[in-house]
Design a protein around this motif. Structure first.
Motif, short mmCIF file in Angstrom:
data_model
loop_
_atom_site.label_atom_id
_atom_site.label_comp_id
_atom_site.label_asym_id
_atom_site.label_seq_id
_atom_site.Cartn_x
_atom_site.Cartn_y
_atom_site.Cartn_z
N TRP A 1 -10.34 9.89 -2.48
CA TRP A 1 -9.41 9.01 -1.33
C TRP A 1 -10.92 9.73 0.02
O TRP A 1 -12.37 10.28 0.17
CB TRP A 1 -8.39 9.93 -0.88
N ARG A 2 -10.71 7.91 0.83
CA ARG A 2 -11.69 8.34 2.19
C ARG A 2 -10.62 8.26 3.65
O ARG A 2 -9.52 7.36 3.09
CB ARG A 2 -12.37 7.48 1.83
N TYR A 3 -11.00 8.92 4.06
CA TYR A 3 -10.04 8.98 5.77
C TYR A 3 -10.87 8.50 6.48
O TYR A 3 -11.97 8.85 6.69
CB TYR A 3 -10.01 10.55 6.28
N ASP A 4 -10.87 6.93 7.25
CA ASP A 4 -11.27 7.02 8.24
C ASP A 4 -10.65 7.27 9.58
O ASP A 4 -9.43 6.62 10.26
CB ASP A 4 -11.03 5.39 8.10
N PRO A 5 -11.21 8.22 10.73
CA PRO A 5 -10.34 8.31 11.63
C PRO A 5 -9.91 7.94 12.75
O PRO A 5 -8.85 7.67 13.32
CB PRO A 5 -10.92 9.65 12.39
N ALA A 6 -11.50 6.57 13.00
CA ALA A 6 -11.25 5.70 13.61
C ALA A 6 -9.98 4.49 13.59
O ALA A 6 -9.33 4.03 15.42
CB ALA A 6 -12.31 4.17 13.92
N LEU A 7 -9.98 3.97 12.43
CA LEU A 7 -8.03 3.40 11.99
C LEU A 7 -7.39 4.14 11.89
O LEU A 7 -5.89 3.20 11.66
CB LEU A 7 -8.66 2.30 10.46
N ALA A 8 -7.47 5.29 11.60
CA ALA A 8 -6.24 6.08 11.33
C ALA A 8 -6.06 6.24 9.89
O ALA A 8 -4.32 6.12 10.03
CB ALA A 8 -5.09 6.78 11.82
N SER A 9 -6.72 5.66 8.64
CA SER A 9 -6.23 5.45 7.93
C SER A 9 -7.04 6.20 6.11
O SER A 9 -8.12 6.36 7.28
CB SER A 9 -6.69 3.65 7.57
N ILE A 10 -6.09 5.92 4.94
CA ILE A 10 -6.49 7.09 4.68
C ILE A 10 -6.55 5.77 3.27
O ILE A 10 -6.00 4.84 2.86
CB ILE A 10 -5.66 7.89 4.18
N GLN A 11 -7.63 5.80 2.02
CA GLN A 11 -8.14 4.85 1.28
C GLN A 11 -8.50 5.93 -0.38
O GLN A 11 -8.72 6.38 -0.23
CB GLN A 11 -9.38 3.54 0.72
N VAL A 12 -7.77 5.42 -1.44
CA VAL A 12 -7.43 6.17 -2.35
C VAL A 12 -7.91 5.82 -2.73
O VAL A 12 -7.59 4.17 -3.66
CB VAL A 12 -5.80 6.96 -2.51
N THR A 13 -8.48 6.39 -4.38
CA THR A 13 -8.93 5.33 -5.98
C THR A 13 -8.08 5.22 -6.82
O THR A 13 -7.12 5.65 -6.33
CB THR A 13 -9.95 5.91 -5.82
N PRO A 14 -8.49 3.94 -7.25
CA PRO A 14 -7.41 3.60 -8.03
C PRO A 14 -6.78 4.72 -9.38
O PRO A 14 -5.28 4.89 -9.49
CB PRO A 14 -7.67 2.68 -9.49
N ALA A 15 -7.33 5.32 -9.99
CA ALA A 15 -6.96 6.77 -10.72
C ALA A 15 -6.43 7.56 -9.27
O ALA A 15 -5.05 8.17 -10.49
CB ALA A 15 -8.46 7.33 -11.19
N LEU A 16 -5.85 7.81 -8.53
CA LEU A 16 -5.60 8.68 -7.87
C LEU A 16 -4.10 7.97 -7.50
O LEU A 16 -2.87 8.82 -7.52
CB LEU A 16 -6.36 9.10 -6.45
N LEU B 1 -0.73 9.04 6.47
CA LEU B 1 -1.82 9.66 5.59
C LEU B 1 -0.28 10.47 5.78
O LEU B 1 -0.10 12.23 4.98
CB LEU B 1 -1.84 10.67 7.43
N ARG B 2 1.02 10.71 6.26
CA ARG B 2 2.41 12.15 6.08
C ARG B 2 2.67 11.59 4.41
O ARG B 2 2.65 12.36 3.81
CB ARG B 2 3.94 10.64 7.08
N ALA B 3 2.15 10.48 3.78
CA ALA B 3 2.97 10.70 2.32
C ALA B 3 1.74 11.55 1.91
O ALA B 3 1.99 12.07 0.48
CB ALA B 3 2.49 9.06 1.91
N MET B 4 0.35 11.25 1.87
CA MET B 4 -0.98 11.73 1.44
C MET B 4 -0.68 13.78 1.95
O MET B 4 -1.20 14.49 0.90
CB MET B 4 -2.03 11.54 1.44
N LEU B 5 -0.07 13.70 2.81
CA LEU B 5 0.43 15.45 3.10
C LEU B 5 1.38 15.83 2.29
O LEU B 5 0.76 17.51 1.58
CB LEU B 5 0.42 15.62 4.58
#
Length: 658
Positions: free
Chosen positions: A154-169, A181-185
């Motif tokens: 996954w990749r977290y971008d603090p400027a956008l407060a967003s997270i991206q995950v790979t298709p497999a994950l 972020l809440r769903a990931m935590l």
């Protein structure tokens, strides 16, 4: 043979192993030495039928005694080379010192190892041990590996407060590719969230990469490798599963009793016989042996499985699916492929090193190991044994750069050099940071060789190859004590530091021997520091602690040398009674680099001071490095900023001048 140290050092595993011995003279002492070290000797007096007898014996090591019979020995090596290559056996040639110039002929004939006489009992037994290690490296059964795996990350971008995950994950966790972020935590167990917060805190404090372990739904126990992009502030994560390697997915674990090197050899032989170009990459985990000491064999076995999985995936990324990979011996692995260029082999080696450089997880601890690699490509006329031998020699550091003397040639000449007094000493000043006063000096070995001066690293590599590690170490220690006892008046207040090896401290009576040498020299015990090399793989830390405690009680001081070169550092600090901690030159030179490097050095110095240890920095070359070390609280330094290793006269002039 009554020396238990020799018997315990042999490569037996609870039962005798066969050794094939071909001698053209009546020399029963060799058979007796080998038998005393745990080998079952199959002896022959004539070369006729020797190849058949070697195959029938099942021996992993064949010895050809060519002393006084060099031509007969060469012919025998040629006759046995095919059988040795077919079975993965090592072929050890014994030659007279006067025939040492013929070593190239023995290697061309197919010998894998040599030993020149006159030789000591210990040297012969150690030569058998090294030959057996080579045989283990290239024996066993191959494991073709196939299949693909999608990246979890996954990749977290603090400027956008967003997270991206790979298709497999995303598929594994049942999430979209841009979850909240809440769903990931919520996917991180409550008990593991403290480890997650600590990892992010380390990134905020200046580290650019770290890791933490936790349970992950659908994947079991995983380790997340985090990397901070300093420019964008983004955090990238790669998730590594820690589950068992799936034996049903074409991986048969060597730890289950299956030997996999022979299959690699068969795979290579088959491709070579078909005229296919084949290349191999060998990889060895750094200082793996200490895992079993610090964490236990079960943890070590699990780590080996994890390392094989990483190596396999790394090789697949570069080579696709046309390769085989296996664990071949100890903590060494091989990947072999057909139709590859030198550039592709190097790329594979680099990718494997990168994969194995990521920390491993043992329990709840993050353990960095790292690895070294070597490559070799098949040449015309090569068999599998030739190809793997070149890679094995390169991995062991035996391929000398152009213009240097090969380690093998140095090893032949080392015994004579010791007897002739060609091993000399230099003394590198150790300077107090606060005052600039020279407080001590470390004794370093040098060899006046016909090709030029040879330093301690190459010297001890030659000693290991010749089975003379203990002899060389004792020689240097006693020489240092004798010379320091004769220092001029200007040096009478300096401390002397001498190095001892893991092999030294493995001797149960070493403390008594060493103190006898000290007292016989007349050098004061109270001005002596014993330096233990951190990278030296001490097998029994409790016994080493007992021995070093004896030396401290007797008035000596103890330092851990090259601290920071391996993961065993913390185990050493915990177990050994120490007075000084010497920071490895790589850490010293990195202090002027990034903020992360300074944080690491600061942590080492703070830890040493909290344990009541004085800190000595090695390899200081610039004023900037010294100033940064001084700010962090380092008390002593040595390096070219003050002086290179000096003769006694030059050291006296330096001290008098300062």
């Amino acid at each position: 043979m009554n020396d238990p140290a020799l018997t315990s050092a042999n490569p037996m595993t609870g039962r005798e192993r066969p050794l094939f011995l071909l001698s053209f003279r009546q020399r029963d002492e060799l058979a007796g030495l080998a038998a005393g070290a745990g080998w079952r000797v199959v002896a022959a007096r004539r070369a006729d039928g020797a190849e058949r007898r070697l195959l029938a014996s099942g021996a992993a090591v064949a010895v050809v005694d060519a002393r006084g019979a060099v031509e007969e020995g060469l012919a025998a090596v040629r006759a046995l080379a095919g059988a040795a290559a077919a079975t993965g056996s090592a072929l050890l040639a014994l030659v007279s010192r006067g025939d040492a110039a013929r070593l190239d002929a023995f290697y061309d004939a197919g010998a894998t190892h040599f030993l020149a006489s006159p030789m000591r009992e210990t040297e012969f037994v150690q030569a058998l041990r090294f030959a057996a290690r080579h045989a283990e490296r290239v024996s066993g059964e191959a494991i073709p590996l196939s299949g693909t795996g999608e990246t979890l990350g996954w990749r977290y971008d603090p400027a956008l407060a967003s997270i991206q995950v790979t298709p497999a994950l995303a598929a594994m966790l049942g999430l979209g590719e841009q979850p909240s972020l809440r769903a990931m935590l919520r996917r991180v167990e409550t008990a593991d969230r403290a480890a997650l917060r600590a990892a992010f805190a380390r990134l905020r404090d200046g580290l650019s990469a770290t890791a933490f372990a936790h349970e992950l739904s659908g994947a079991g126990r995983v380790v997340e490798h985090l990397q901070l992009d300093q420019r964008t502030g983004r955090v990238h994560a790669l998730i590594e599963r820690l589950g068992e390697v799936d034996a049903g997915a074409a991986v048969r674990d060597a730890l289950s009793g299956v030997n996999d090197g022979a299959g690699v050899r068969r795979w290579i032989e088959r491709r070579l016989s078909e005229g296919q170009p084949v290349g191999v990459v060998l990889a060895a985990l750094n200082r793996f042996e200490m895992i079993n000491t610090a964490y236990g064999r079960i943890a070590g076995d699990a780590l080996l499985r994890a390392a094989l999985a990483r190596l396999t995936e790394a090789a697949r990324e570069v080579l696709g699916r046309r390769f085989v990979a296996a664990r071949v011996a100890g903590a060494e692995f091989v990947a072999a492929a057909e139709g590859v260029t030198a550039e592709l082999l190097n790329a594979t080696a680099a990718r494997i090193e990168e994969a194995l450089a990521r920390p491993f997880v043992i329990g709840d601890e993050i353990v960095p190991l790292g690895a070294r690699t070597a490559t070799a490509a098949a040449e015309p006329g090569d068999g599998a044994a030739d190809l793997l031998r070149r890679a094995s020699d390169a991995l062991a550091g035996n391929d000398a750069p152009p213009g240097t003397v090969p380690v093998d040639a140095l090893a032949v000449d080392l015994r004579r050099a010791l007897d002739a007094g060609e091993i000399e000493l230099r003394f590198q000043p150790q300077v107090a940071v606060a005052t600039g006063i020279v407080a001590g000096a470390e004794a370093l070995a040098r060899w006046r060789h016909t090709s030029g001066e040879i330093g301690a690293e190459m010297l001890f590599a030659a000693a290991e190859r010749a089975g003379l590690e203990l002899a060389l170490s004792e020689h240097v220690q006693r020489l240092a004590l004798a010379e320091a006892a004769r220092w001029p008046a200007s040096l009478r207040d300096l401390r002397l530091s001498v190095n001892v090896t893991a092999a030294d401290v493995a001797r149960s009576n070493f403390a008594d021997l060493f103190l006898d040498w000290v007292d016989a020299s007349g050098f004061p015990r109270g001005r002596l520091t014993v330096e233990i090399t951190e990278g030296g793989l001490i097998g029994d830390l409790s016994e080493a602690a007992r021995l070093l405690a004896e030396l401290r009680t007797a008035g000596c001081r103890v330092a851990i040398d090259d601290f920071g070169t391996g993961y065993s550092s913390l185990a050493y600090l915990k177990a050994l009674p120490l007075d000084y901690l010497k920071i490895d030159r790589k850490l010293t030179q990195d202090i002027a680099g990034s903020a992360r490097d300074r944080v690491v050095v600061r942590g080492v110095i703070d830890m040493a001071r909290s344990l009541g240890l004085a800190v000595v920095a090695e390899g200081v070359e610039t004023r900037e490095q010294l100033e940064l070390l001084a700010k962090e609280g380092c008390q002593f330094y040595q390096g070219f900023l003050c002086a290179e290793p000096l003769t006694v006269d030059a050291l006296a002039m330096l001290v008098e001048g300062r």
